[in-house]
Write a protein that holds these residues in place. Structure first.
Motif, PDB file in Angstrom:
ATOM      1  N   ALA A  53       0.931  -1.643   0.157  1.00 20.27           N
ATOM      2  CA  ALA A  53      -0.097   0.177   0.130  1.00 20.27           C
ATOM      3  C   ALA A  53       0.811   0.989   0.576  1.00 20.27           C
ATOM      4  CB  ALA A  53      -1.128  -0.136   2.118  1.00 20.27           C
ATOM      5  N   CYS A  54       1.903   1.522   0.268  1.00 17.09           N
ATOM      6  CA  CYS A  54       3.007   2.318   1.184  1.00 17.09           C
ATOM      7  C   CYS A  54       3.773   2.246  -0.778  1.00 17.09           C
ATOM      8  CB  CYS A  54       4.324   1.921   1.701  1.00 17.09           C
ATOM      9  SG  CYS A  54       2.903   2.264   3.207  1.00 17.09           S
ATOM     10  N   SER A  55       3.658   1.068  -1.122  1.00 16.62           N
ATOM     11  CA  SER A  55       4.536   1.700  -2.434  1.00 16.62           C
ATOM     12  C   SER A  55       3.702   2.298  -3.361  1.00 16.62           C
ATOM     13  CB  SER A  55       4.947   0.262  -3.388  1.00 16.62           C
ATOM     14  OG  SER A  55       3.880  -0.856  -3.350  1.00 16.62           O
ATOM     15  N   GLN A  56       2.010   1.653  -3.272  1.00 14.79           N
ATOM     16  CA  GLN A  56       0.777   2.638  -4.303  1.00 14.79           C
ATOM     17  C   GLN A  56       0.436   4.051  -3.889  1.00 14.79           C
ATOM     18  OE1 GLN A  56      -0.256   0.071  -7.136  1.00 14.79           O
ATOM     19  NE2 GLN A  56       2.268  -0.741  -6.261  1.00 14.79           N
ATOM     20  N   GLY A  57       0.450   4.882  -2.926  1.00 11.03           N
ATOM     21  CA  GLY A  57       0.746   5.548  -2.473  1.00 11.03           C
ATOM     22  C   GLY A  57      -0.641   5.984  -1.924  1.00 11.03           C
ATOM     23  N   TYR A  58      -1.450   5.047  -0.819  1.00 14.69           N
ATOM     24  CA  TYR A  58      -2.617   5.077   0.449  1.00 14.69           C
ATOM     25  C   TYR A  58      -1.967   6.241   0.920  1.00 14.69           C
ATOM     26  CZ  TYR A  58      -5.318   2.084  -3.369  1.00 14.69           C
ATOM     27  OH  TYR A  58      -5.469   0.780  -4.144  1.00 14.69           O
ATOM     28  N   ASP A  59      -2.746   6.752   1.413  1.00 12.55           N
ATOM     29  CA  ASP A  59      -2.758   7.641   2.168  1.00 12.55           C
ATOM     30  C   ASP A  59      -3.154   7.289   3.604  1.00 12.55           C
ATOM     31  OD1 ASP A  59      -3.239  10.218   0.940  1.00 12.55           O
ATOM     32  OD2 ASP A  59      -4.416   9.482  -0.311  1.00 12.55           O
ATOM     33  N   LEU A  60      -4.430   5.958   3.818  1.00 10.90           N
ATOM     34  CA  LEU A  60      -5.115   5.299   4.684  1.00 10.90           C
ATOM     35  C   LEU A  60      -5.266   3.860   4.662  1.00 10.90           C
ATOM     36  CD1 LEU A  60      -6.033   5.129   7.721  1.00 10.90           C
ATOM     37  CD2 LEU A  60      -8.279   6.861   7.103  1.00 10.90           C
ATOM     38  N   VAL A  61      -4.852   3.614   5.621  1.00 14.35           N
ATOM     39  CA  VAL A  61      -5.423   1.372   5.051  1.00 14.35           C
ATOM     40  C   VAL A  61      -6.045   1.576   6.164  1.00 14.35           C
ATOM     41  CG1 VAL A  61      -3.795  -0.500   5.024  1.00 14.35           C
ATOM     42  CG2 VAL A  61      -2.627   1.374   3.572  1.00 14.35           C
ATOM     43  N   LEU A  62      -6.398   0.811   6.323  1.00 17.66           N
ATOM     44  CA  LEU A  62      -7.707  -0.120   7.549  1.00 17.66           C
ATOM     45  C   LEU A  62      -7.916  -1.656   7.495  1.00 17.66           C
ATOM     46  CD1 LEU A  62     -10.710   1.923   7.529  1.00 17.66           C
ATOM     47  CD2 LEU A  62      -8.699   2.020   8.665  1.00 17.66           C
ATOM     48  N   ALA A  63      -6.783  -2.190   8.616  1.00 19.07           N
ATOM     49  CA  ALA A  63      -6.944  -3.738   8.630  1.00 19.07           C
ATOM     50  C   ALA A  63      -7.306  -4.293   9.775  1.00 19.07           C
ATOM     51  CB  ALA A  63      -5.494  -4.371   8.020  1.00 19.07           C
ATOM     52  N   GLY A  64      -7.677  -5.756  10.210  1.00 13.35           N
ATOM     53  CA  GLY A  64      -7.516  -6.102  11.075  1.00 13.35           C
ATOM     54  C   GLY A  64      -6.530  -7.623  11.291  1.00 13.35           C
ATOM     55  N   HIS A  65      -7.598  -8.474  11.006  1.00 18.86           N
ATOM     56  CA  HIS A  65      -6.942 -10.222  10.659  1.00 18.86           C
ATOM     57  C   HIS A  65      -6.138 -10.659  12.537  1.00 18.86           C
ATOM     58  CE1 HIS A  65      -4.725 -13.835   8.977  1.00 18.86           C
ATOM     59  NE2 HIS A  65      -4.354 -13.184   9.188  1.00 18.86           N
ATOM     60  N   LYS A 109       6.314   6.008   5.027  1.00 23.22           N
ATOM     61  CA  LYS A 109       6.374   6.602   3.458  1.00 23.22           C
ATOM     62  C   LYS A 109       4.642   7.426   3.546  1.00 23.22           C
ATOM     63  CE  LYS A 109       8.911   3.451   0.881  1.00 23.22           C
ATOM     64  NZ  LYS A 109       9.204   2.488   0.175  1.00 23.22           N
ATOM     65  N   LYS A 110       4.333   8.450   4.151  1.00 24.77           N
ATOM     66  CA  LYS A 110       3.291   8.925   3.594  1.00 24.77           C
ATOM     67  C   LYS A 110       1.508   8.421   4.006  1.00 24.77           C
ATOM     68  CE  LYS A 110       4.724  12.668   1.712  1.00 24.77           C
ATOM     69  NZ  LYS A 110       5.384  13.758   0.328  1.00 24.77           N
ATOM     70  N   THR A 111       1.711   6.735   4.329  1.00 22.96           N
ATOM     71  CA  THR A 111       0.501   6.293   4.346  1.00 22.96           C
ATOM     72  C   THR A 111       0.324   6.171   5.819  1.00 22.96           C
ATOM     73  OG1 THR A 111       1.301   5.058   2.259  1.00 22.96           O
ATOM     74  CG2 THR A 111      -0.185   4.123   3.464  1.00 22.96           C
ATOM     75  N   LEU A 112      -1.063   6.231   6.735  1.00 28.28           N
ATOM     76  CA  LEU A 112      -1.260   5.705   7.567  1.00 28.28           C
ATOM     77  C   LEU A 112      -1.921   4.334   7.734  1.00 28.28           C
ATOM     78  CD1 LEU A 112      -1.157   6.884  10.704  1.00 28.28           C
ATOM     79  CD2 LEU A 112      -3.104   7.709   9.883  1.00 28.28           C
ATOM     80  N   LEU A 113      -1.566   3.755   8.546  1.00 30.42           N
ATOM     81  CA  LEU A 113      -1.773   2.087   8.756  1.00 30.42           C
ATOM     82  C   LEU A 113      -2.351   1.702  10.270  1.00 30.42           C
ATOM     83  CD1 LEU A 113      -3.041  -1.348   8.447  1.00 30.42           C
ATOM     84  CD2 LEU A 113      -0.295  -1.210   9.300  1.00 30.42           C
TER      85      LEU A 113
END
Length: 394
Positions: free
Chosen positions: A313-325, A357-361
């Motif tokens: 996701a960082c390499s693709q430039g996403y701003d925000l990632v929401l995950a669980g698992h 890298k400007k991506t928040l998880l």
């Protein structure tokens, strides 16, 4: 005194061995391997975790060379030496994991965090344990499975349009309907979540462990509403069930499936792109419109069941990632922190907020699990408020 030192060395070796098997089980559970095979792996791991320390202290400590009863390490059989080297490496990995847990700090982009603990069983006033798998675990003393944390977090996002300042997202993950916790538990939780009146709702996978619970949707997720929509992906436990039937049931109830694709919506004069990935279990990573030569969105949100897709996701430039698992590890030990987490990164992204890298998880601890056991790691659902970075006048 020498025997005490030797005992400490054997303990370090045992901990290192434990860490090696934990590393094995964590990494294998992050791969697309079906549950029957994973269950066999867990059984082998449990035997090794319990058996090796007994052999170690018995054979090396008491029998030959008997370092706990006056024996010398120099009499050690050669074949033990490579085993000890691996155990030492495992112990070093254990220390890295502990120090990473102790020195974890939330990113500066998370400016506020407030939590409310809700005891669902006390609130409803009746029994919430059904007859599903591992139901006996739910009633164990000190189990926190019924005490849910409703966390409210505020993130300052660099690319968030000023017109969206204050946008709220309800993040739900890992419901694991199985019949072990009754329908009332999830219904009350969704009712409380709905009262937060979010602008957007995201469910990041693992809905079912038993297909007969599919009709629970009517009294749980279907009652949630948001003006900007409700979006979902599925997880590895859904993959082990009839995933397409689960997907169809959610979409019929107005939830939008974003797995392996992107959806773009206009809001307050700006475009929000919502994408989803169920990799490595199902589908492929979504392709961004900009990569197809189409117009880029103002803000990119990725829903990923596992945090293992964070670097992608960082390499693709996403701003925000929401995950669980990962469920936060479910059981956390004092000082040590989480131990078991189904991730290629081990316990590094078990729960909480991370920035790279400007991506928040944001990784949710989830609401439930096939094993209804929580210790120092209560279930969680979150209301995330996004704030635009103030413009600095020059």
């Amino acid at each position: 005194m020498e025997e005490w030192i030797n005992g400490l060395i054997l303990l370090i070796l045992a901990i290192g061995h434990f860490e090696l098997w934990v590393t094995f089980i964590n990494r294998t559970h992050a791969l697309p391997i079906h549950e029957p095979t994973l269950k066999k792996m867990r059984h082998i791991t449990y035997v090794m975790l319990l058996g090796f320390p007994l052999v170690l202290f018995g054979a090396v400590g008491l029998y030959s060379p008997g370092v706990l009863v006056g024996g010398e390490w120099s009499r050690l059989s050669f074949w033990w030496k490579p085993v000890f080297v691996l155990c030492v490496l495992g112990f070093l990995g254990f220390l890295v994991s502990v120090f990473r847990h102790l020195f974890y700090r939330v990113p500066r982009l998370q400016t506020e965090s407030h939590s409310e603990m809700i005891d669902i069983r006390e609130k409803l006033g009746h029994e919430l344990i059904g007859d599903g798998p591992y139901h006996y675990l739910a009633g164990l003393p000190f189990n926190e499975i019924f005490c849910v944390e409703f966390s409210r977090k505020t993130f300052v996002m660099e690319r968030l349009p000023a017109a969206w300042d204050g946008l709220t997202i309800l993040h739900l993950s890992d419901l694991h309907f199985s019949g072990t916790l009754t329908r009332d538990y999830f219904g009350e939780l969704c009712r409380i979540a709905g009262e937060s009146q979010p602008d957007l709702i995201i469910f990041s996978g693992d809905l079912l462990d038993e297909m007969h619970c599919l009709d629970w949707l009517d009294e749980t997720l279907e009652q949630l509403e948001a003006p900007l929509g409700r979006y979902f992906i599925l997880g590895n436990h859904d993959w082990n069930q009839q995933s397409e039937q689960i997907r169809t049931a959610l979409t019929r109830r107005g939830w939008m499936d974003v797995s392996s694709q992107t959806l773009q919506l206009e809001y307050a004069g700006h475009s929000l792109l919502i994408a989803g990935t169920e990799v490595p279990w199902m589908g492929e990573h979504p392709v961004l419109p900009a990569q197809r030569g189409e117009g880029a969105a103002d803000f990119l949100l990725l829903v990923s069941h596992t945090p293992d897709n964070f670097y992608w996701a960082c390499s693709q430039g996403y701003d925000l990632v929401l995950a669980g698992h990962t469920h936060g590890g479910q059981v956390r030990l004092p000082v040590v922190g989480p131990v078991f987490a189904p991730s290629v990164h081990g316990t590094r992204y078990t729960s909480g907020t991370f920035y790279r890298k400007k991506t928040l998880l944001h990784v949710s601890r989830g609401v439930s699990g096939i094993h209804p056991l929580r210790f120092l790691c209560p279930p969680e659902f979150s209301l995330l408020t996004l704030r635009a970075r103030p413009v600095v006048e020059t």
